[in-house]
Design a protein around this motif. Structure first.
Motif, PDB file in Angstrom:
ATOM      1  N   LEU A   1       0.856  -1.184   0.000  1.00 28.65           N
ATOM      2  CA  LEU A   1       0.000   0.000   0.000  1.00 28.65           C
ATOM      3  C   LEU A   1       0.889   1.231   0.000  1.00 28.65           C
ATOM      4  CD1 LEU A   1      -2.908   1.145   0.252  1.00 28.65           C
ATOM      5  CD2 LEU A   1      -2.571   1.147   2.727  1.00 28.65           C
ATOM      6  N   TYR A   2       0.798   2.034  -1.082  1.00 29.60           N
ATOM      7  CA  TYR A   2       1.663   3.206  -1.205  1.00 29.60           C
ATOM      8  C   TYR A   2       1.173   4.039  -2.386  1.00 29.60           C
ATOM      9  CZ  TYR A   2       3.686  -0.368  -4.281  1.00 29.60           C
ATOM     10  OH  TYR A   2       3.859  -1.373  -5.206  1.00 29.60           O
ATOM     11  N   PRO A   3       1.522   5.307  -2.438  1.00 32.89           N
ATOM     12  CA  PRO A   3       1.177   6.126  -3.604  1.00 32.89           C
ATOM     13  C   PRO A   3       2.056   5.766  -4.795  1.00 32.89           C
ATOM     14  CG  PRO A   3       2.492   7.398  -2.065  1.00 32.89           C
ATOM     15  CD  PRO A   3       2.243   6.073  -1.409  1.00 32.89           C
ATOM     16  N   TYR A   4       1.525   6.014  -5.984  1.00 36.27           N
ATOM     17  CA  TYR A   4       2.309   5.752  -7.191  1.00 36.27           C
ATOM     18  C   TYR A   4       1.837   6.667  -8.311  1.00 36.27           C
ATOM     19  CZ  TYR A   4      -1.701   2.869  -8.630  1.00 36.27           C
ATOM     20  OH  TYR A   4      -2.957   2.425  -8.957  1.00 36.27           O
ATOM     21  N   VAL A   5       2.614   6.692  -9.389  1.00 38.94           N
ATOM     22  CA  VAL A   5       2.336   7.542 -10.544  1.00 38.94           C
ATOM     23  C   VAL A   5       2.303   6.673 -11.792  1.00 38.94           C
ATOM     24  CG1 VAL A   5       3.180   9.460 -11.952  1.00 38.94           C
ATOM     25  CG2 VAL A   5       3.437   9.548  -9.468  1.00 38.94           C
ATOM     26  N   PHE A   6       1.339   6.963 -12.652  1.00 37.62           N
ATOM     27  CA  PHE A   6       1.262   6.322 -13.974  1.00 37.62           C
ATOM     28  C   PHE A   6       1.005   7.409 -14.995  1.00 37.62           C
ATOM     29  CE2 PHE A   6      -1.621   4.617 -17.309  1.00 37.62           C
ATOM     30  CZ  PHE A   6      -0.694   3.832 -17.958  1.00 37.62           C
ATOM     31  N   ASN A   7       1.797   7.438 -16.061  1.00 36.98           N
ATOM     32  CA  ASN A   7       1.628   8.467 -17.077  1.00 36.98           C
ATOM     33  C   ASN A   7       0.731   7.972 -18.202  1.00 36.98           C
ATOM     34  OD1 ASN A   7       2.496  10.179 -19.632  1.00 36.98           O
ATOM     35  ND2 ASN A   7       3.088  11.332 -17.807  1.00 36.98           N
ATOM     36  N   ILE A   8      -0.174   8.837 -18.633  1.00 31.97           N
ATOM     37  CA  ILE A   8      -1.150   8.473 -19.648  1.00 31.97           C
ATOM     38  C   ILE A   8      -0.484   8.080 -20.969  1.00 31.97           C
ATOM     39  CG2 ILE A   8      -1.484  10.819 -20.543  1.00 31.97           C
ATOM     40  CD1 ILE A   8      -4.515  10.215 -20.596  1.00 31.97           C
ATOM     41  N   SER A   9       0.723   8.573 -21.220  1.00 26.80           N
ATOM     42  CA  SER A   9       1.418   8.226 -22.471  1.00 26.80           C
ATOM     43  C   SER A   9       1.883   6.775 -22.477  1.00 26.80           C
ATOM     44  CB  SER A   9       2.617   9.160 -22.693  1.00 26.80           C
ATOM     45  OG  SER A   9       3.595   8.957 -21.687  1.00 26.80           O
ATOM     46  N   ASP A  10       1.894   6.120 -21.315  1.00 27.21           N
ATOM     47  CA  ASP A  10       2.288   4.719 -21.233  1.00 27.21           C
ATOM     48  C   ASP A  10       1.100   3.768 -21.353  1.00 27.21           C
ATOM     49  OD1 ASP A  10       5.084   5.036 -20.932  1.00 27.21           O
ATOM     50  OD2 ASP A  10       4.806   5.625 -18.851  1.00 27.21           O
ATOM     51  N   TYR A  11      -0.075   4.310 -21.578  1.00 24.78           N
ATOM     52  CA  TYR A  11      -1.269   3.480 -21.772  1.00 24.78           C
ATOM     53  C   TYR A  11      -1.303   2.986 -23.210  1.00 24.78           C
ATOM     54  CZ  TYR A  11      -6.198   2.097 -21.420  1.00 24.78           C
ATOM     55  OH  TYR A  11      -7.377   1.398 -21.399  1.00 24.78           O
ATOM     56  N   GLU A  12      -1.375   1.685 -23.402  1.00 23.74           N
ATOM     57  CA  GLU A  12      -1.372   1.089 -24.737  1.00 23.74           C
ATOM     58  C   GLU A  12      -2.821   0.861 -25.181  1.00 23.74           C
ATOM     59  OE1 GLU A  12       1.308   1.049 -26.305  1.00 23.74           O
ATOM     60  OE2 GLU A  12       2.628   1.422 -24.586  1.00 23.74           O
ATOM     61  N   PRO A  13      -3.332   1.666 -26.114  1.00 19.44           N
ATOM     62  CA  PRO A  13      -4.749   1.597 -26.452  1.00 19.44           C
ATOM     63  C   PRO A  13      -5.137   0.273 -27.105  1.00 19.44           C
ATOM     64  CG  PRO A  13      -3.577   3.007 -27.998  1.00 19.44           C
ATOM     65  CD  PRO A  13      -2.601   2.676 -26.910  1.00 19.44           C
ATOM     66  N   ILE A  14      -6.343  -0.161 -26.797  1.00 18.11           N
ATOM     67  CA  ILE A  14      -6.913  -1.363 -27.389  1.00 18.11           C
ATOM     68  C   ILE A  14      -7.763  -0.924 -28.586  1.00 18.11           C
ATOM     69  CG2 ILE A  14      -8.470  -3.314 -27.004  1.00 18.11           C
ATOM     70  CD1 ILE A  14      -7.642  -3.132 -24.016  1.00 18.11           C
ATOM     71  N   THR A  15      -7.424  -1.394 -29.766  1.00 17.45           N
ATOM     72  CA  THR A  15      -8.132  -0.988 -30.977  1.00 17.45           C
ATOM     73  C   THR A  15      -8.698  -2.216 -31.683  1.00 17.45           C
ATOM     74  OG1 THR A  15      -6.127  -1.086 -32.334  1.00 17.45           O
ATOM     75  CG2 THR A  15      -6.616   1.005 -31.246  1.00 17.45           C
ATOM     76  N   GLY A  16      -9.568  -1.970 -32.683  1.00 14.99           N
ATOM     77  CA  GLY A  16     -10.162  -3.077 -33.415  1.00 14.99           C
ATOM     78  C   GLY A  16     -10.613  -2.648 -34.793  1.00 14.99           C
ATOM     79  N   ARG A  17     -11.152  -3.582 -35.561  1.00 12.90           N
ATOM     80  CA  ARG A  17     -11.629  -3.281 -36.920  1.00 12.90           C
ATOM     81  C   ARG A  17     -12.839  -2.373 -36.885  1.00 12.90           C
ATOM     82  NH1 ARG A  17     -11.617  -6.348 -41.721  1.00 12.90           N
ATOM     83  NH2 ARG A  17     -13.718  -7.103 -41.257  1.00 12.90           N
ATOM     84  N   ILE A  18     -13.653  -2.469 -35.837  1.00 18.67           N
ATOM     85  CA  ILE A  18     -14.794  -1.570 -35.673  1.00 18.67           C
ATOM     86  C   ILE A  18     -14.677  -0.886 -34.324  1.00 18.67           C
ATOM     87  CG2 ILE A  18     -16.306  -2.852 -37.226  1.00 18.67           C
ATOM     88  CD1 ILE A  18     -17.582  -4.121 -34.758  1.00 18.67           C
ATOM     89  N   HIS A  19     -15.531   0.081 -34.062  1.00 24.10           N
ATOM     90  CA  HIS A  19     -15.385   0.965 -32.908  1.00 24.10           C
ATOM     91  C   HIS A  19     -15.442   0.195 -31.587  1.00 24.10           C
ATOM     92  CE1 HIS A  19     -15.247   5.045 -31.325  1.00 24.10           C
ATOM     93  NE2 HIS A  19     -16.036   4.609 -30.362  1.00 24.10           N
ATOM     94  N   GLN A  20     -14.476   0.461 -30.721  1.00 24.17           N
ATOM     95  CA  GLN A  20     -14.402  -0.192 -29.426  1.00 24.17           C
ATOM     96  C   GLN A  20     -15.224   0.573 -28.383  1.00 24.17           C
ATOM     97  OE1 GLN A  20     -12.508  -3.267 -29.049  1.00 24.17           O
ATOM     98  NE2 GLN A  20     -12.915  -2.907 -31.227  1.00 24.17           N
ATOM     99  N   PRO A  21     -15.974  -0.112 -27.536  1.00 20.40           N
ATOM    100  CA  PRO A  21     -16.791   0.574 -26.522  1.00 20.40           C
ATOM    101  C   PRO A  21     -15.912   1.151 -25.426  1.00 20.40           C
ATOM    102  CG  PRO A  21     -16.887  -1.789 -26.181  1.00 20.40           C
ATOM    103  CD  PRO A  21     -16.111  -1.575 -27.460  1.00 20.40           C
ATOM    104  N   PRO A  22     -16.448   2.087 -24.634  1.00 20.51           N
ATOM    105  CA  PRO A  22     -15.636   2.761 -23.610  1.00 20.51           C
ATOM    106  C   PRO A  22     -14.887   1.849 -22.636  1.00 20.51           C
ATOM    107  CG  PRO A  22     -17.681   3.947 -23.928  1.00 20.51           C
ATOM    108  CD  PRO A  22     -17.792   2.695 -24.752  1.00 20.51           C
ATOM    109  N   PRO A  23     -15.426   0.682 -22.212  1.00 21.99           N
ATOM    110  CA  PRO A  23     -14.627  -0.150 -21.297  1.00 21.99           C
ATOM    111  C   PRO A  23     -13.255  -0.541 -21.823  1.00 21.99           C
ATOM    112  CG  PRO A  23     -16.914  -0.870 -21.267  1.00 21.99           C
ATOM    113  CD  PRO A  23     -16.805   0.142 -22.384  1.00 21.99           C
ATOM    114  N   ALA A  24     -13.074  -0.517 -23.162  1.00 22.94           N
ATOM    115  CA  ALA A  24     -11.759  -0.822 -23.733  1.00 22.94           C
ATOM    116  C   ALA A  24     -10.720   0.219 -23.346  1.00 22.94           C
ATOM    117  CB  ALA A  24     -11.852  -0.913 -25.255  1.00 22.94           C
ATOM    118  N   HIS A  25     -11.162   1.384 -22.864  1.00 21.02           N
ATOM    119  CA  HIS A  25     -10.248   2.477 -22.534  1.00 21.02           C
ATOM    120  C   HIS A  25     -10.087   2.662 -21.020  1.00 21.02           C
ATOM    121  CE1 HIS A  25     -10.474   3.654 -26.771  1.00 21.02           C
ATOM    122  NE2 HIS A  25     -11.782   3.483 -26.682  1.00 21.02           N
TER     123      HIS A  25
END
Length: 401
Positions: free
Chosen positions: A254-278
């Protein structure tokens, strides 16, 4: 967090003697969640961590909210909350302004230019997104350097303060829970390790540096806690005989931490992905998602922008932090904007956006989304920067006023 850290010299066995160089005992503090039945850490203090000299009331920034009634979508311009002359004298604790809130989560904003007092949120975890600027979050676990795009996750009751750096404002978007904030469970093994399909993992997290012992006396700590004030909250200031940053070592999960949004690897597909994918984090009765620059739908007949959709179970809040948000063009929304699309209202792209983006291969957009499963109300900050016209933006010239 699931993975174990050990910082500084700790004894080989928990709850056994840990002596100072002069032969005295360090004071062991167990900081744990859910009645010590979940994650915890052990901190070793040079002084008694529970000692206080006095206590007084702290008048919290305005926590009152009003219902979104009549029900309508809203556009809130957060940058208008802090004109140029205001941010230089504002701090991240006493200066944050409430934008939206309900019984589960409060969304706030601040542009700050001076260090905050020491602060402890005793109502729940905080996830703070750094829109721009840089600084240091000093905590009882050690320090975290932060900058543009960072999420800073601060466990409930972590004593900390925000110290901005540079000559531009540190712009912060606060997500304050009445629960804990964690990575989504579907991204974790039953033991808590990030799974292979997760869009980020342990390697992407930044953790505190070694604690820095501060030897000061008569130190104030501002505490937000449950009470009978607006939003069921109250504030107290404790005066401590010694500085709470007296931790020489700690270990646990249990401790504080940092995550940068640029390190998020987006989940993509052939058709539009719903919000839970993000999705990036979750709390009780809400989720946090982020929309990052990404390759978009590559079916030959794909419609890249979102379809019209009704949030039948939730309110959707989008904070726009960078890039071009194609679906909102023509609405007045830009960087620093928040859109609120309440449950009960079907929403989607602005007129012309679908046709304009057919054939698009890449979207350069950056946004933080919070979906809540109870209705959100408007705080004083949200009320003061509502543009008043967004609800009619789909109807064009036939809009009501």
């Amino acid at each position: 967090m699931a993975h174990y850290l050990s910082v500084g010299p700790v004894p080989p066995k928990r709850h056994t003697q840990h002596r100072t160089p002069t032969g005295g005992l360090y004071y062991e503090e167990l900081m744990g969640e859910e009645g010590f039945s979940s994650d915890s850490s052990l901190l070793y203090h040079a002084h008694i961590p529970s000692a206080i000299l006095s206590a007084r009331n702290w008048e919290l920034p305005d926590q009152r909210t009003v219902a979104n009634h009549p029900l309508k979508p809203r556009h809130l311009r957060l940058h208008d909350l802090f004109p140029d002359q205001d941010w230089t004298t504002t701090d991240a604790v006493t200066g944050r302004r409430l934008v939206l809130g309900n019984a589960d989560v409060r969304l706030g904003y601040a542009a700050v230019g001076r260090p905050s007092p020491l602060y402890r949120n005793a109502t729940g975890d905080e996830c703070v997104h750094v829109e721009s600027g840089s600084g240091v979050v000093e905590t009882v676990f050690g320090h975290l350097s932060v900058g543009q795009g960072d999420y800073v996750v601060l466990p409930r009751a972590t004593t900390h303060r925000w110290v901005p750096g540079g000559d531009v404002p540190l712009r912060l978007y606060f997500i304050e829970a009445n629960s804990h904030i964690t990575p989504p469970r579907r991204f974790l093994s039953r033991y808590g390790q990030f799974l292979e399909h997760s869009p980020y993992c342990e390697r992407d997290l930044r953790v505190p540096t070694a604690p820095r012992v501060v030897d000061e006396q008569d130190v104030e700590v501002y505490i937000k806690h449950r009470g009978h004030g607006a939003g069921g909250l109250a504030g107290t200031v404790h005066v401590l005989p010694r500085h709470p940053f007296d931790v020489v070592a700690w270990d646990g999960c249990l401790y504080p931490y940092v995550f940068n949004i640029s390190d998020y690897e987006p989940i993509t597909g052939r058709i539009h992905q719903p919000p839970p994918a993000h999705q990036v984090f979750e709390g009780n009765n809400f989720v946090i998602c982020n929309f990052v620059p990404r390759k978009v739908d590559y079916h030959p007949l794909a419609v890249p922008v979102p379809y019209y959709h009704a949030n039948v179970d939730s309110d959707e809040v989008m904070f726009y932090v960078g890039g071009d948000y194609e679906a909102r063009k023509g609405s007045g929304i830009g960087q620093g904007s928040v859109s609120l699309h309440p449950g009960g209202h079907s929403h989607g792209p602005q007129p012309g956006a679908v046709e304009r983006n057919l054939g698009a291969e890449f979207f350069d957009e950056l946004a933080v989304m919070v979906d809540t499963f109870r209705p959100l109300e408007l705080g004083e900050g949200g009320q003061s920067v509502d543009d008043g016209t967004y609800a009619w933006s789909w109807a064009g010239q036939r809009a009501a006023s």
